[in-house]
Design an enzyme around this catalytic site. Structure first.
Site, PDB file in Angstrom:
ATOM      1  N   MET A  30      -1.588   7.373  -7.179  1.00 35.73           N
ATOM      2  CA  MET A  30      -1.261   8.795  -7.321  1.00 35.73           C
ATOM      3  C   MET A  30      -1.457   9.217  -8.775  1.00 35.73           C
ATOM      4  O   MET A  30      -0.896  10.248  -9.202  1.00 35.73           O
ATOM      5  CB  MET A  30       0.161   9.059  -6.837  1.00 35.73           C
ATOM      6  CG  MET A  30       0.309   8.746  -5.339  1.00 35.73           C
ATOM      7  SD  MET A  30       1.665   9.617  -4.543  1.00 35.73           S
ATOM      8  CE  MET A  30       3.058   9.007  -5.462  1.00 35.73           C
ATOM      9  N   LEU A  33      -1.769   6.862 -14.550  1.00 36.88           N
ATOM     10  CA  LEU A  33      -2.029   5.415 -14.545  1.00 36.88           C
ATOM     11  C   LEU A  33      -1.319   4.701 -15.696  1.00 36.88           C
ATOM     12  O   LEU A  33      -1.220   5.217 -16.802  1.00 36.88           O
ATOM     13  CB  LEU A  33      -3.542   5.149 -14.627  1.00 36.88           C
ATOM     14  CG  LEU A  33      -4.384   5.743 -13.498  1.00 36.88           C
ATOM     15  CD1 LEU A  33      -5.849   5.312 -13.647  1.00 36.88           C
ATOM     16  CD2 LEU A  33      -3.864   5.338 -12.120  1.00 36.88           C
ATOM     17  N   HIS A  37      -1.067  -0.103 -12.527  1.00 38.41           N
ATOM     18  CA  HIS A  37      -2.293   0.316 -11.827  1.00 38.41           C
ATOM     19  C   HIS A  37      -3.506  -0.422 -12.382  1.00 38.41           C
ATOM     20  O   HIS A  37      -4.395  -0.842 -11.628  1.00 38.41           O
ATOM     21  CB  HIS A  37      -2.551   1.815 -12.015  1.00 38.41           C
ATOM     22  CG  HIS A  37      -1.456   2.719 -11.538  1.00 38.41           C
ATOM     23  ND1 HIS A  37      -0.665   3.435 -12.396  1.00 38.41           N
ATOM     24  CD2 HIS A  37      -1.042   3.033 -10.283  1.00 38.41           C
ATOM     25  CE1 HIS A  37       0.189   4.168 -11.696  1.00 38.41           C
ATOM     26  NE2 HIS A  37      -0.015   3.937 -10.415  1.00 38.41           N
ATOM     27  N   GLY A 148       0.361  -2.863  -5.081  1.00 37.20           N
ATOM     28  CA  GLY A 148       1.299  -3.538  -5.977  1.00 37.20           C
ATOM     29  C   GLY A 148       2.539  -4.013  -5.244  1.00 37.20           C
ATOM     30  O   GLY A 148       3.080  -3.291  -4.389  1.00 37.20           O
TER      31      GLY A 148
HETATM   32  P1  AMP Z   1       1.421   4.874  -7.217  1.00 37.87           P
HETATM   33  O1  AMP Z   1       0.452   5.568  -8.109  1.00 37.87           O
HETATM   34  O2  AMP Z   1       2.811   4.822  -7.764  1.00 37.87           O
HETATM   35  O3  AMP Z   1       1.336   5.335  -5.788  1.00 37.87           O
HETATM   36  O4  AMP Z   1       0.953   3.357  -7.200  1.00 37.87           O
HETATM   37  C1  AMP Z   1      -0.361   2.997  -6.855  1.00 37.87           C
HETATM   38  C2  AMP Z   1      -0.403   1.511  -6.672  1.00 37.87           C
HETATM   39  O5  AMP Z   1      -0.033   0.875  -7.892  1.00 37.87           O
HETATM   40  C3  AMP Z   1       0.569   1.017  -5.594  1.00 37.87           C
HETATM   41  O6  AMP Z   1      -0.035  -0.004  -4.842  1.00 37.87           O
HETATM   42  C4  AMP Z   1       1.716   0.510  -6.421  1.00 37.87           C
HETATM   43  O7  AMP Z   1       2.461  -0.503  -5.779  1.00 37.87           O
HETATM   44  C5  AMP Z   1       0.989  -0.053  -7.618  1.00 37.87           C
HETATM   45  N1  AMP Z   1       1.910  -0.172  -8.750  1.00 37.87           N
HETATM   46  C6  AMP Z   1       2.734   0.799  -9.238  1.00 37.87           C
HETATM   47  N2  AMP Z   1       3.480   0.304 -10.236  1.00 37.87           N
HETATM   48  C7  AMP Z   1       3.145  -0.994 -10.376  1.00 37.87           C
HETATM   49  C8  AMP Z   1       3.581  -2.054 -11.231  1.00 37.87           C
HETATM   50  N3  AMP Z   1       4.537  -1.866 -12.147  1.00 37.87           N
HETATM   51  N4  AMP Z   1       3.008  -3.262 -11.086  1.00 37.87           N
HETATM   52  C9  AMP Z   1       2.042  -3.474 -10.148  1.00 37.87           C
HETATM   53  N5  AMP Z   1       1.592  -2.522  -9.316  1.00 37.87           N
HETATM   54  C10 AMP Z   1       2.137  -1.299  -9.425  1.00 37.87           C
END
Ligand code: AMP
Length: 289
Positions: A30, A33, A37, A148
């Site tokens: 989303m 970054l 990410h 993640g």
């Molecule tokens: P989001 O933008 O929050 O929807 O996250 C996009 C992807 O990045 C999802 O698969 C999350 O689980 C992963 N993600 C977010 N934060 C982290 C983190 N701290 N470590 C690893 N992956 C992450």
């Protein structure tokens, strides 16, 4: 790195001769970054020939309209970071690309989507996730998609979705990336008031406490109690702190199998989640409540 805004455009980009027939990796995000990410993008870069990063703030997975409105957005920064981490294509669809006028189709995964995050945020949350992930998979057609561990219940929902629909994609789960002091990286961390930044550590400390209790022989419910009490002393009241089965998200009973400690808590006006895998205990060992 090319930027693409339409489903037609991403399909076209992926069927050009230099991309066709090659291993496609997709990293759905989303935006806003951060290193979490970027670790997924780098993993995709290592494993795949073509790396697609999607940036789409998915309105249907927000149960709180204020959270959606306040969600940080900076496409130029995201494009720069994604490109540096190795993305070939940035897919940045508008809302009406993902949800065309009259859109009436929802993908709903039952069971694992219902407890914890599902209960706190409402069924619409994981329906929104499952629907947008399905749409992204159909638009991009990845061989591998990277998620993640940070959003562990989302991973379990997506794995159930892929298994149930026999989607031809492999799900790779990457470890949670943390700040040096242990706070799990999250796009929402930038919204933490400076005075709340320190208190936000309570989630990780509570999880550590629950995991330590289990290592010391406590039963899961006692470990949850200790983790919760630790968080309360740090001034953070969890919505839940639970030791669960990582596939179903139901309470873990048998600690000779892998378990997961999961937590959600509001810190100031920001809602945070985190989790910690708990390795299986030796089978012969007895519990001391
Ligand atoms: P989001 O933008 O929050 O929807 O996250 C996009 C992807 O990045 C999802 O698969 C999350 O689980 C992963 N993600 C977010 N934060 C982290 C983190 N701290 N470590 C690893 N992956 C992450």
């Amino acid at each position: 790195m090319h930027r693409v805004r339409t489903i037609e455009g991403i399909r076209e980009a992926l069927t050009t001769p230099d991309h066709a027939g090659r291993r496609i990796g997709l990293v759905p995000t989303m935006g806003a970054l951060h290193e979490g990410h970027l670790s997924l993008i780098r993993a995709a870069r290592r494993d795949c020939d073509v790396v697609v990063v999607s940036v789409f703030v998915n309105p249907t997975q927000f149960n709180d309209q204020g959270d959606l409105a306040a969600y940080p957005r900076d496409e130029e920064r995201d494009a720069h970071l994604a490109s540096r981490a190795g993305a070939d294509l940035l897919f940045v669809p508008d809302v009406d690309q993902m949800y065309p006028p009259g859109d009436s189709t929802t993908v709903s995964v039952r069971g694992v989507s219902e407890p914890l995050e599902g209960a706190q945020r409402g069924v619409g949350h994981f329906d929104g996730v499952a629907t947008v992930v399905t749409k992204l998979f159909i638009a991009v057609g990845p061989d591998v998609a990277y998620f993640g561990q940070k959003d562990a219940q989302q991973v379990a929902v997506v794995q159930r979705l892929v298994a149930d629909l026999a989607l031809p994609v492999t799900i790779e789960v990457c470890p949670t990336v943390r700040e040096p002091d242990g706070l799990a990286m999250s796009s929402r961390n930038v919204r933490l008031h400076p005075a709340d930044r320190q208190r936000a550590l309570a989630l990780k400390v509570g999880l550590d406490r629950a995991a330590a209790a289990i290592t010391a022989g406590s039963a899961p419910r006692e470990a949850e109690r200790q983790g919760t009490a630790t968080m309360m002393t740090l001034g953070v009241e969890p919505e839940y702190l639970a030791v669960v089965d990582p596939a179903t998200f139901l309470p873990a009973e048998d600690l000779t199998k892998p378990a997961l400690a999961v937590v959600a808590a509001p810190v100031g006006d920001v809602r945070l989640i985190d989790n910690l895998p708990i390795p299986p205990r030796d089978a012969g060992r007895t519990d001391h409540p």
